[in-house]
Design an enzyme around this catalytic site. Sequence first.
Site: not given
Lengths: 672, 338
Positions: A17, A171-172, A540, A544, A546
């Site tokens: 990646y 995945y996440h 935040k 991003d 996350h």
Amino acid sequence: MVAPRKNRDQPWLMRTYSGHSSARASNALYRTNLAKGQTGLSVAFDLPTQTGYDADSPLARGEVGKVGVPISHIEDMDQLFDQIPLDQMNTSMTINATAAWLLSLYIGLAQRRGIDPKKLSGTTQNDIIKEYLSRGTYIYPPGPSMRLIADTINYTIRHVPKWNPTNVCSYHLQEAGATPVQELAYALCTAMAVLDRVKASGEIGPDEFPLVVERISFFVNAGIRFIEECCKLRAFGEMWDELTLSRYQVEDPKLRRFRYGVQVNSLGLTEAQPENNVQRIVLEMLAVALSKRARARAIQLPAWNEAMGLPRPWDQQWALRMQQVMAFETDLLEYEDILDGSPVIAAKVSELIAGARREIDNVEAQGGIIAAIESGYIKRELVGSHMSRLRAIESGELKIIGVNCFQETAESPLTMGSDGAIMKSDPAAERQQIERLQEHRRQRNDADVRAALQGLSDTAKSGDNIMPSSIRCALAGVTTGEWGDSLRAVFGEFRPPTGVDIAIDSREVLGRKDQVTELRERVGRTGNALGRPLKILVGKPGLDGHSNGAEQVAVKARDVGFEVVYDGIRLTPQQIAQAAQEEGVHVVGLSILSGSHMELVGSVLQELRARDLAGLPVVAGGIIPPADAERLMALGVRAIYTPKDFSLNAIMGDIVDVVRESNGLERLGLLS
Amino acid sequence: MTNLGLPDPEQLAARILRGERAAVASGLNLLDNRLPAARGRAVRLLACLSGERWLSAGHLIGVTGPPGAGKSSLVSAMIREWRLAGTTVGVLAVDPSSRPELGGGALLGDRIRIKTPAQDDGLFIRSLANRNQLGGVAGEVWPMSWLMLACFDIVVIETVGVGQTEIDIAEIGDTVCYVAQPASGDTIQYLKSGIIEIPDIFAVNKADLGAAARKTANEIGRSAPRQDRREGWDYPVCLLSATMQTGIKEFHAHFDRHRRFLVAAGLLARQRSQHQSAWVLRLLKEEFGTFGLELLGGRAAIEKRLGEYRSSQFEEYERMREHILSRLLSVNQPTLSP
């Protein structure tokens, strides 16, 4: 020495990646990686590209070229694939909210190079549902997002038949804290929602529908509990086979195969003793390679130093070599499924399936995955699971070598280099990308651009398939921001539930009970001394998405007695400073994982000063290398927390001390 | 020693009246501060801001309803309308605190839902925890809403309706709006509880749910007119959807209409004066109990005294409080030797 058998199975696709700075720099990296034996490409896009902004948008500031390559228009795409034959390459693009657009640029580029799109093969991640839950690069509300997914599927089935238009991601979910059962359940619910939506669109006839089912692939995570993970993948296969037969009447078993790619777990990688991540990654890969019946089609491995910053080319090469050793040196690919017939494995698989079925029924009873996301149910479940994991680490129940046990270490020669053992993204990249973009806008034919955008907007309103008008936009030289804005104007923007409204856990699992009690006393005492309860803003900045770290800090701060303003993701430094002022907080906590901490934290401090709040203490958390941490402290940040600060209690204790110190009270020191 | 940096109340008041955001923020911090030095200054600040204007200007709006009814998204949609019309808005968003034995912390999540995309100087949002106070609305909300009234055209107080809250909010707002959750037991409970006497405007959000929303609206519509509290007001029930942006304009118009009704009926000033007295009594009772009220000669005597201070009762409240405190201290004073 025994020679390997001749009739070995074909190995999986091997990818890394990657992408950074600019299309040109990323292209050079891709060609080097291919020369080293990589067999496919996996493109990482930067956050402005992922969230539909141009490089010169105010929200993009500091983010251009950071976590991936910036792609603003077709010329960037052309440069990214310079000297790479599109009809022979298998390209995976980690792109979601703007997947239809990046795929349009890729198809547009193929057309321009005279390549038949029917020859293109690869994957767009294009699972917008999980973006609401963990990854955070959503743009539009769920309705239009589902439509964009369905449009890309309906289009590629006819025109780009070798393409995997969507990669349903579990995945996440794991990165956000999901247990294996939650991963199975929510990923399968997502796949059902997508297939139901395609079916409802009526664009695909019943005889063609099995082909749609066949094109649905998955993107899965594998953690360190590799036996359970291996069973999870076998469970996935069995459940998918059954589901596609019973719910969608797919008769041909070949079309019911569970096809998946993998990136192994990043959540469990540590900043402390980072060399241990190598064995973690290899063991995690074993989970998805061991069982032939449930083996991954494509694997990409993180680099050993991912918890420290961006990997360098050498770090990525090491990750690729791990795959090559597994595939070419070991005898793994010489056997049929070695786990078939094991009663232990079969029992574990059945247990996971039973749990996942219960949770699927639960979600279906709430009206399906979209309804369960909108109500905040799934986010709450994930934040809860993640919190339990962190509590288990804090209590020592879950062992992480080098972090909460066996911390003694000799100095590592791996991290002694002058570069801090990480890649520095090119600081000039943002300015160069903006110049290139503005030059592109001057060169293109404005009338063509306007007409193409009008067509896009009309299609968005009419409900017709978005792909043909998007491809026309790509060829006319429309930019990523223009495409994103045109659809924002029609679809609106979405703010999903944060999941931090989970009930306070009064049982004795709040980290170490005595520490929590002590923290509550400290928070209460400090609030009394200052005249009002301690109030913290958790924010935040940047693009991003996350949000797990910020959410865990917010929940923990509430648990120990803070009044917490959590303002969600994607905020500009002005918005954060304004919120800090309006809310009258005692401290601001910033979370940044995209590597843009220098620019963003600096801007927040500046905005606070502009509002006469220079004395308001700011702390920051994220993947922040030591050299940057020092610079941030010099700028006035009061504390920096990185992945090695795993104890949320300790962080809370320190934040209380930061507040005390900036109000002239003495520090209380470490918790007992 | 702490550097509390308490502001000078007179200067602060002047800056608040000019609408300086930093001053509004620091004024709210001062009103929230329970240190004795701060209390004195808070009273001075409120005295500087008070005046007849406080009985006639602006519009105090209370919005309440069960969790998940979509109050924040509705408030957000209303703010959009007001801001388009150039009206300035201050918001006090109240969320519940966890129980004191669990640390008493709170997650204040409304800001994220109310936020408008662009930076807007005509909008000011302060989130508050209810801090486990009896009625569900913290005592600080009352003075804070009056501070905001000094510098914003509209002040919205948003609370989670958990039974008692509606009564509290009725004693702050000129206009009270209840947001119902369609197809949930809450509404039925609510109708049964008798608290339906309080709201002036009803909203049934999530009209996109269709039949369920219409059913709830009908149930409320059948119960609402039975009351006879304020003759001449029609207690509208609005069916709307904050997410789909339908029914907002009609709903929005009722607020202004209700304010005009209060003014025409001579109720606005009287109500605001009564509300203040109710808060003073509540705060005194919460701090000192019935015994404390007796030390001041009982409820009726207190109300009579407060009646002399129509536009601002904050100073009188503080005098009463100090009076009780001094009486209590003199009672408990240890005998000095010899």
